[in-house]
Scaffold this motif. Structure first.
Motif, PDB file in Angstrom:
ATOM      1  N   GLY A 123     -24.389  19.126  -3.684  1.00  0.00           N
ATOM      2  CA  GLY A 123     -23.716  18.526  -4.790  1.00  0.00           C
ATOM      3  C   GLY A 123     -22.669  18.809  -4.221  1.00  0.00           C
ATOM      4  N   LEU A 124     -22.660  19.042  -3.353  1.00  0.00           N
ATOM      5  CA  LEU A 124     -20.639  19.820  -3.156  1.00  0.00           C
ATOM      6  C   LEU A 124     -20.235  18.342  -2.626  1.00  0.00           C
ATOM      7  N   ALA A 125     -20.251  18.412  -1.471  1.00  0.00           N
ATOM      8  CA  ALA A 125     -19.561  17.121  -0.851  1.00  0.00           C
ATOM      9  C   ALA A 125     -19.060  16.188  -2.127  1.00  0.00           C
ATOM     10  N   ARG A 126     -19.900  15.576  -2.889  1.00  0.00           N
ATOM     11  CA  ARG A 126     -20.109  14.994  -4.096  1.00  0.00           C
ATOM     12  C   ARG A 126     -19.028  15.044  -5.062  1.00  0.00           C
ATOM     13  N   ARG A 127     -18.638  16.358  -5.083  1.00  0.00           N
ATOM     14  CA  ARG A 127     -17.910  16.832  -6.081  1.00  0.00           C
ATOM     15  C   ARG A 127     -16.719  17.246  -5.740  1.00  0.00           C
ATOM     16  N   LEU A 128     -16.492  17.535  -4.677  1.00  0.00           N
ATOM     17  CA  LEU A 128     -15.327  17.303  -4.041  1.00  0.00           C
ATOM     18  C   LEU A 128     -14.406  15.516  -3.296  1.00  0.00           C
TER      19      LEU A 128
ATOM     20  N   TYR B 285     -10.424  12.256  14.739  1.00  0.00           N
ATOM     21  CA  TYR B 285      -9.199  11.587  14.549  1.00  0.00           C
ATOM     22  C   TYR B 285      -8.990  13.449  12.962  1.00  0.00           C
ATOM     23  N   PHE B 286      -9.513  14.512  12.983  1.00  0.00           N
ATOM     24  CA  PHE B 286      -9.559  15.800  12.228  1.00  0.00           C
ATOM     25  C   PHE B 286      -7.760  15.987  12.595  1.00  0.00           C
ATOM     26  N   LEU B 287      -7.875  16.361  10.785  1.00  0.00           N
ATOM     27  CA  LEU B 287      -6.302  16.988  11.650  1.00  0.00           C
ATOM     28  C   LEU B 287      -6.391  18.550  11.864  1.00  0.00           C
ATOM     29  N   ASP B 288      -5.494  18.567  12.228  1.00  0.00           N
ATOM     30  CA  ASP B 288      -5.560  20.430  12.816  1.00  0.00           C
ATOM     31  C   ASP B 288      -5.174  20.945  10.835  1.00  0.00           C
ATOM     32  N   ILE B 289      -4.990  22.097  11.816  1.00  0.00           N
ATOM     33  CA  ILE B 289      -4.540  23.697  10.574  1.00  0.00           C
ATOM     34  C   ILE B 289      -3.265  22.879  10.242  1.00  0.00           C
ATOM     35  N   ASP B 290      -2.401  23.188  11.689  1.00  0.00           N
ATOM     36  CA  ASP B 290      -0.793  22.796  11.056  1.00  0.00           C
ATOM     37  C   ASP B 290      -0.778  21.510   9.918  1.00  0.00           C
ATOM     38  N   ALA B 291      -1.455  20.291  11.186  1.00  0.00           N
ATOM     39  CA  ALA B 291      -1.183  19.234   9.872  1.00  0.00           C
ATOM     40  C   ALA B 291      -1.667  18.936   8.305  1.00  0.00           C
ATOM     41  N   LEU B 292      -2.625  20.154   7.993  1.00  0.00           N
ATOM     42  CA  LEU B 292      -3.171  20.504   6.795  1.00  0.00           C
ATOM     43  C   LEU B 292      -1.576  21.313   5.984  1.00  0.00           C
ATOM     44  N   CYS B 293      -0.893  21.566   6.593  1.00  0.00           N
ATOM     45  CA  CYS B 293      -0.241  22.717   5.740  1.00  0.00           C
ATOM     46  C   CYS B 293       1.008  21.244   5.587  1.00  0.00           C
ATOM     47  N   THR B 294       1.050  20.404   5.432  1.00  0.00           N
ATOM     48  CA  THR B 294       2.388  19.309   4.875  1.00  0.00           C
ATOM     49  C   THR B 294       1.895  19.582   2.832  1.00  0.00           C
ATOM     50  N   PRO B 295       3.098  19.160   2.563  1.00  0.00           N
ATOM     51  CA  PRO B 295       3.686  18.779   0.838  1.00  0.00           C
ATOM     52  C   PRO B 295       2.522  17.406   0.674  1.00  0.00           C
ATOM     53  N   ALA B 296       1.944  16.415   1.410  1.00  0.00           N
ATOM     54  CA  ALA B 296       1.974  15.292   0.683  1.00  0.00           C
ATOM     55  C   ALA B 296       0.243  15.814   1.428  1.00  0.00           C
ATOM     56  N   ILE B 297      -0.525  16.602   0.915  1.00  0.00           N
ATOM     57  CA  ILE B 297      -1.499  17.318   1.691  1.00  0.00           C
ATOM     58  C   ILE B 297      -2.118  17.933   0.655  1.00  0.00           C
ATOM     59  N   THR B 298      -2.912  18.137  -0.335  1.00  0.00           N
ATOM     60  CA  THR B 298      -4.165  19.216  -0.796  1.00  0.00           C
ATOM     61  C   THR B 298      -5.261  19.115   0.043  1.00  0.00           C
ATOM     62  N   LEU B 299      -5.345  20.504  -0.182  1.00  0.00           N
ATOM     63  CA  LEU B 299      -6.820  21.000   0.155  1.00  0.00           C
ATOM     64  C   LEU B 299      -7.388  21.824  -0.799  1.00  0.00           C
ATOM     65  N   PHE B 300      -9.049  21.028  -0.974  1.00  0.00           N
ATOM     66  CA  PHE B 300      -9.998  21.712  -2.273  1.00  0.00           C
ATOM     67  C   PHE B 300     -10.609  21.832  -1.655  1.00  0.00           C
ATOM     68  N   GLY B 301     -11.361  23.323  -2.155  1.00  0.00           N
ATOM     69  CA  GLY B 301     -12.471  24.340  -1.735  1.00  0.00           C
ATOM     70  C   GLY B 301     -13.146  24.287  -2.794  1.00  0.00           C
ATOM     71  N   ALA B 302     -14.807  24.113  -2.332  1.00  0.00           N
ATOM     72  CA  ALA B 302     -15.396  24.769  -3.670  1.00  0.00           C
ATOM     73  C   ALA B 302     -16.265  25.885  -2.885  1.00  0.00           C
TER      74      ALA B 302
END
Length: 150
Positions: free
Chosen positions: A87-92, A36-53
């Motif tokens: 500990g990056l997953a915990r921080r995310l 059920y992972f979201l592809d790149i295009d599906a992640l590019c919507t206003p309702a979704i925010t991707l965070f990076g560590a």
């Protein structure tokens, strides 16, 4: 370790590389109908925010918050193999929870796979409890569903 957690575009080449590595891992572990992972295009919507560590300009992990009606969903949680155990997953996850709280979202939910023991340990230690399938998910042989009231 000086890590910054910040919003990143799913189309950023470094973020895209992490997301594609995550997709490859999921495809190696689970049958297509249980992915059920979201592809790149599906992640590019206003309702979704991707965070990076990120450390020293290197993106080491990512996680997204997908806002739904009455809850938010944790999506695209992935840490590069060389950065695991730091500990990056915990921080995310903490960042996603903080955003949900700030936005008044009362519940976080997620779907994960039964062959991901580190993810299960993370979610359970962060206070997520098993629940039934939600949203458009269906019960299957691989998926586990969790939620955490905020």
């Amino acid at each position: 370790m000086s890590v910054t957690i910040r919003p990143v575009s799913p189309r950023d080449p470094n973020a895209e590389a992490l997301l594609l590595a995550s997709h490859a891992l999921m495809e190696s572990l689970f049958p297509p109908e249980d992915n059920y992972f979201l592809d790149i295009d599906a992640l590019c919507t206003p309702a979704i925010t991707l965070f990076g560590a990120e450390e020293n300009g290197v993106l080491l992990g990512c996680a997204a918050i997908a806002r739904k009606d009455g809850y938010a969903e944790v999506k695209s949680m992935f840490v590069s193999p060389e950065a695991r155990g730091l500990g990056l997953a915990r921080r995310l996850l903490d960042q996603l929870e903080a955003v949900a709280r700030e936005e008044g979202i009362p519940l976080l939910r997620l779907e994960t796979g039964d062959k991901l023991p580190a993810a299960l340990a993370l979610y359970e230690s962060a206070g997520f409890a098993p629940c039934g399938a939600f949203g458009g998910y269906v019960e299957n042989n691989s998926s586990l569903f969790y939620e955490k009231p905020l």
